[in-house]
Design a protein around this motif. Structure first.
Motif, PDB file in Angstrom:
ATOM      1  N   GLU A 150       0.831  -1.201   0.000  1.00  0.00           N
ATOM      2  CA  GLU A 150       0.000   0.000   0.000  1.00  0.00           C
ATOM      3  C   GLU A 150       0.863   1.248   0.000  1.00  0.00           C
ATOM      4  O   GLU A 150       2.042   1.202   0.355  1.00  0.00           O
ATOM      5  CB  GLU A 150      -0.955   0.025   1.183  1.00  0.00           C
ATOM      6  CG  GLU A 150      -0.283   0.204   2.542  1.00  0.00           C
ATOM      7  CD  GLU A 150      -1.282   0.221   3.675  1.00  0.00           C
ATOM      8  OE1 GLU A 150      -1.366   1.251   4.360  1.00  0.00           O
ATOM      9  OE2 GLU A 150      -1.981  -0.782   3.863  1.00  0.00           O
ATOM     10  N   ILE A 151       0.255   2.341  -0.431  1.00  0.00           N
ATOM     11  CA  ILE A 151       0.876   3.669  -0.396  1.00  0.00           C
ATOM     12  C   ILE A 151      -0.170   4.607   0.203  1.00  0.00           C
ATOM     13  O   ILE A 151      -1.338   4.544  -0.170  1.00  0.00           O
ATOM     14  CB  ILE A 151       1.231   4.175  -1.818  1.00  0.00           C
ATOM     15  CG1 ILE A 151       2.305   3.314  -2.465  1.00  0.00           C
ATOM     16  CG2 ILE A 151       1.691   5.631  -1.770  1.00  0.00           C
ATOM     17  CD1 ILE A 151       2.612   3.692  -3.910  1.00  0.00           C
ATOM     18  N   GLU A 152       0.261   5.468   1.111  1.00  0.00           N
ATOM     19  CA  GLU A 152      -0.653   6.453   1.682  1.00  0.00           C
ATOM     20  C   GLU A 152       0.041   7.803   1.678  1.00  0.00           C
ATOM     21  O   GLU A 152       1.189   7.932   2.083  1.00  0.00           O
ATOM     22  CB  GLU A 152      -1.045   6.064   3.110  1.00  0.00           C
ATOM     23  CG  GLU A 152      -2.099   6.991   3.700  1.00  0.00           C
ATOM     24  CD  GLU A 152      -2.671   6.476   5.001  1.00  0.00           C
ATOM     25  OE1 GLU A 152      -3.244   7.297   5.733  1.00  0.00           O
ATOM     26  OE2 GLU A 152      -2.547   5.280   5.289  1.00  0.00           O
ATOM     27  N   LEU A 153      -0.662   8.822   1.177  1.00  0.00           N
ATOM     28  CA  LEU A 153      -0.146  10.185   1.121  1.00  0.00           C
ATOM     29  C   LEU A 153      -1.136  11.117   1.802  1.00  0.00           C
ATOM     30  O   LEU A 153      -2.345  10.909   1.726  1.00  0.00           O
ATOM     31  CB  LEU A 153       0.036  10.638  -0.335  1.00  0.00           C
ATOM     32  CG  LEU A 153       1.007   9.845  -1.192  1.00  0.00           C
ATOM     33  CD1 LEU A 153       0.901  10.284  -2.634  1.00  0.00           C
ATOM     34  CD2 LEU A 153       2.418  10.035  -0.696  1.00  0.00           C
ATOM     35  N   ALA A 154      -0.613  12.154   2.437  1.00  0.00           N
ATOM     36  CA  ALA A 154      -1.475  13.150   3.066  1.00  0.00           C
ATOM     37  C   ALA A 154      -0.959  14.534   2.723  1.00  0.00           C
ATOM     38  O   ALA A 154       0.246  14.771   2.665  1.00  0.00           O
ATOM     39  CB  ALA A 154      -1.506  12.951   4.577  1.00  0.00           C
TER      40      ALA A 154
ATOM     41  N   ARG B 264      -6.257  13.151   2.063  1.00  0.00           N
ATOM     42  CA  ARG B 264      -5.509  11.917   2.253  1.00  0.00           C
ATOM     43  C   ARG B 264      -5.926  10.921   1.179  1.00  0.00           C
ATOM     44  O   ARG B 264      -7.087  10.842   0.825  1.00  0.00           O
ATOM     45  CB  ARG B 264      -5.835  11.365   3.631  1.00  0.00           C
ATOM     46  CG  ARG B 264      -5.322   9.990   3.914  1.00  0.00           C
ATOM     47  CD  ARG B 264      -5.403   9.734   5.360  1.00  0.00           C
ATOM     48  NE  ARG B 264      -4.244  10.476   5.822  1.00  0.00           N
ATOM     49  CZ  ARG B 264      -3.721  10.460   7.020  1.00  0.00           C
ATOM     50  NH1 ARG B 264      -4.255   9.795   7.941  1.00  0.00           N
ATOM     51  NH2 ARG B 264      -2.657  11.134   7.321  1.00  0.00           N
ATOM     52  N   ILE B 265      -4.947  10.169   0.658  1.00  0.00           N
ATOM     53  CA  ILE B 265      -5.228   9.127  -0.315  1.00  0.00           C
ATOM     54  C   ILE B 265      -4.426   7.891   0.068  1.00  0.00           C
ATOM     55  O   ILE B 265      -3.273   7.993   0.466  1.00  0.00           O
ATOM     56  CB  ILE B 265      -4.902   9.570  -1.763  1.00  0.00           C
ATOM     57  CG1 ILE B 265      -5.309   8.490  -2.753  1.00  0.00           C
ATOM     58  CG2 ILE B 265      -3.439   9.918  -1.923  1.00  0.00           C
ATOM     59  CD1 ILE B 265      -5.287   8.943  -4.192  1.00  0.00           C
ATOM     60  N   ARG B 266      -5.088   6.737  -0.029  1.00  0.00           N
ATOM     61  CA  ARG B 266      -4.447   5.463   0.281  1.00  0.00           C
ATOM     62  C   ARG B 266      -4.769   4.503  -0.848  1.00  0.00           C
ATOM     63  O   ARG B 266      -5.929   4.325  -1.208  1.00  0.00           O
ATOM     64  CB  ARG B 266      -4.982   4.905   1.597  1.00  0.00           C
ATOM     65  CG  ARG B 266      -4.379   3.577   1.966  1.00  0.00           C
ATOM     66  CD  ARG B 266      -4.919   3.098   3.335  1.00  0.00           C
ATOM     67  NE  ARG B 266      -4.560   1.733   3.540  1.00  0.00           N
ATOM     68  CZ  ARG B 266      -5.369   0.704   3.305  1.00  0.00           C
ATOM     69  NH1 ARG B 266      -6.583   0.908   2.877  1.00  0.00           N
ATOM     70  NH2 ARG B 266      -4.959  -0.522   3.514  1.00  0.00           N
TER      71      ARG B 266
ATOM     72  N   ALA C 157      -4.094   0.529  -1.990  1.00  0.00           N
ATOM     73  CA  ALA C 157      -3.640  -0.749  -1.438  1.00  0.00           C
ATOM     74  C   ALA C 157      -3.972  -1.874  -2.403  1.00  0.00           C
ATOM     75  O   ALA C 157      -4.979  -1.830  -3.099  1.00  0.00           O
ATOM     76  CB  ALA C 157      -4.307  -1.007  -0.088  1.00  0.00           C
TER      77      ALA C 157
END
Length: 152
Positions: free
Chosen positions: A25-29, A34-36, A38
């Motif tokens: 997964e990748i999560e950015l804020a 916020r976007i995740r 997976a």
């Protein structure tokens, strides 16, 4: 509250990074945005097989199963998933499927939809032709780059 605009090209690039680097997964804020992204976890468990006492195990016959999904993704007529999500063959429950095996399609015709992050994204035929195979079931989770159907 401002409307959250989704840049689908950015999401696709994140999914490519996820696939290329074999990440889960990748999560950015950015502030309160916020976007995740997976990938679904795939686990395989072998069920124990009981062999009756005195029985001789039989060798398995060679498989005549269709080519693996990875092989089909390389097919020239493969319609591939541009994202991780849940694929639906019909526009809504109880309605007929967008296409069936043997149907003629035109380039750009919607052949299924993928739900990702509560958004339904139309997946279009990349070229005109005939639907030769549908490789997924309705409401099946799909991964980025996975072959969904074959159009020849």
């Amino acid at each position: 509250m401002a409307k959250f605009e989704m840049d689908t090209e950015f999401v696709r690039k994140l999914a490519e990074i996820l696939e290329e680097n074999d990440l889960g997964e990748i999560e950015l804020a950015d502030g309160d945005r916020r976007i995740r992204i997976a990938r679904p976890a795939v686990t395989y468990a072998a069920a124990p097989m009981a062999v009756p006492a005195g029985a001789t195990p039989v060798a398995a016959a060679p498989s005549t199963a269709p080519p693996a999904a990875n092989d089909l993704a390389k097919h020239a007529g493969a319609v591939k998933s541009p994202m991780v999500g849940t694929a639906y063959l019909a526009p809504e429950p109880g309605k007929p499927n967008f296409v069936s095996i043997g149907d003629k399609v035109t380039a750009g015709q919607t052949v299924l939809i993928i739900e990702a992050m509560k958004t339904f994204n139309p997946i279009k035929a990349p070229k005109a032709g005939t639907v030769m195979q549908i490789l997924i079931e309705n409401a099946q989770p799909v991964e980025f780059g996975e072959a969904l159907m074959i159009v020849e």
